[in-house]
Scaffold this active site. Sequence first.
Site, PDB file in Angstrom:
ATOM      1  N   GLU A 129      25.034  49.882   9.854  1.00 22.74           N
ATOM      2  CA  GLU A 129      25.174  48.751  10.770  1.00 22.74           C
ATOM      3  C   GLU A 129      24.658  47.423  10.200  1.00 22.74           C
ATOM      4  OE1 GLU A 129      23.434  49.881  14.525  1.00 22.74           O
ATOM      5  OE2 GLU A 129      24.822  51.536  14.818  1.00 22.74           O
TER       6      GLU A 129
ATOM      7  N   GLU B 115      28.088  57.807  14.788  1.00 21.04           N
ATOM      8  CA  GLU B 115      27.186  57.809  15.946  1.00 21.04           C
ATOM      9  C   GLU B 115      28.007  57.609  17.207  1.00 21.04           C
ATOM     10  OE1 GLU B 115      23.947  54.979  15.920  1.00 21.04           O
ATOM     11  OE2 GLU B 115      23.505  55.403  13.812  1.00 21.04           O
TER      12      GLU B 115
HETATM   13  O1  IFM Z   1      19.288  54.194  17.814  1.00 20.49           O
HETATM   14  C1  IFM Z   1      20.313  53.406  17.313  1.00 20.49           C
HETATM   15  C2  IFM Z   1      20.625  53.739  15.870  1.00 20.49           C
HETATM   16  O2  IFM Z   1      19.503  53.639  15.073  1.00 20.49           O
HETATM   17  C3  IFM Z   1      21.673  52.811  15.334  1.00 20.49           C
HETATM   18  N1  IFM Z   1      22.817  52.755  16.195  1.00 20.49           N
HETATM   19  C4  IFM Z   1      22.605  52.586  17.607  1.00 20.49           C
HETATM   20  C5  IFM Z   1      21.579  53.578  18.111  1.00 20.49           C
HETATM   21  C6  IFM Z   1      21.355  53.388  19.615  1.00 20.49           C
HETATM   22  O3  IFM Z   1      20.900  52.119  19.886  1.00 20.49           O
END
Ligand code: IFM
Length: 443
Positions: free
Chosen positions: A163, A343
């Site tokens: 990210e 994710e």
């Molecule tokens: O916890 C985070 C993760 O570290 C990165 N992506 C989003 C998740 C939820 O906020």
Amino acid sequence: MVFPADFVWGVATSATQIEGAAALDGRGESIWDRFCLTPGHIADGSSPRTACDHYHRLEEDLDLIASLGVNAYRFSVSWPRVRPAGDGPWNEAGIAFYRRLVEGLHARGIQAHATLNHWDLPQALQDQGGWEARETVDRFVEYALGMAQHLGDRLSSLTTHNEPWVIAMLGHDSGIFAPGIRHRATAMQVAHHLLLSHGLALRALRAQGFSKPLGIVLNLAPLMPATPSEQDIAKTRIEDGLLLRWYMDALFGRGYPTDVLQHLGEDAPRVQPGDMAVIETPIDFLGINYYSRSVVSAGEPFDVKSSEWPLTDMEWEIFPQGLTELLLRLHRDYTLPPTYITENGGAFPDRLDADGRVRDADRTEYLKQHIAALAMAMRQGVPMAGYMVWSLMDNFEWASGYAKRFGIVHVDYASQARTLKDSALWWRDMLARQSALHSQGRG
Ligand code: IFM
């Protein structure tokens, strides 16, 4: 839907969020350790110092992962644990921890998907300018080469950054994340250096003979104007440029989007000749973290609430159709390589009931809906290779501290007891059904 037999089903975590042992066995300080020291930075005043104590519970947690029936685990390496100052000496104890992790996964037949930078830059490098400084790019390449050498034989994939938008914008523009800087030009220089370090690392790793799949993970979302007004539409276009096209265009050989460069004006990053060619070094896979859509209004901060859709505990709209839409757009506009949802998941106000169960039906529903949305995109030709739930277990949710629970496994932070939530039981059964269908020859 029956997913392909080789589809990657995983659970994901990151080092800072679960490991704890922040000052143990030679680990250096990260920018998040430092950021948490300032009152007001973390909602509940907590820090990742102990987190889920995963560092001391590695074997137990590996058994937990195996008990879910997943075939993959996505984790990150803590840079300050393996090279405490970001340059200079390496920390053997830190490297040994990750070696035990990948060996433990291998012994259990679980693929290891490692990320190098899930936000925890060594503080010593921040003190020398952090990601804004071009030298940090070189330190990152050294770090990538070191990790490939120590862990590479056991990895199924290696991701450079998690990210980059979050690191750049939340860390250096709004400053709500570490290192807490508020300066748009710095943020954009950081964004550029993250991409540059990604491309240089890919080139260096391949030159060294590293042959495992290499990629990057982006947080992407469909952005929608709050109203059909010209102003809202124009703002949405720029936010989409900053979030999605900045990274995708650059990675896929189109340079930075001209409308965004124009909008940035003097805040645009300094780009040296040859940088963009490095950034477009082909990736073997793309990781996408998907949680929600965002609604954009000209007069408001980045994400306004539409109250049209139910919200998770993070106040993010539950909007699974956005995942299908996003994947179709990306494949249409860029022709995707093998792509993973690295994710997806939701924070909900879970509670451990007296009978020891966590009845998180809302999370199960969230996961089901998003997997269905993913299947819909696959049926329309998007080359999806895997899906990983965020997160294996409740953990340190950055500026929100421990109050927001994303895990399919509940963590009691006082005792460190882990309890499979109902969503984890559903997930385990769903994976078992997929395997059964394949062994019956219906895949
Ligand atoms: O916890 C985070 C993760 O570290 C990165 N992506 C989003 C998740 C939820 O906020």
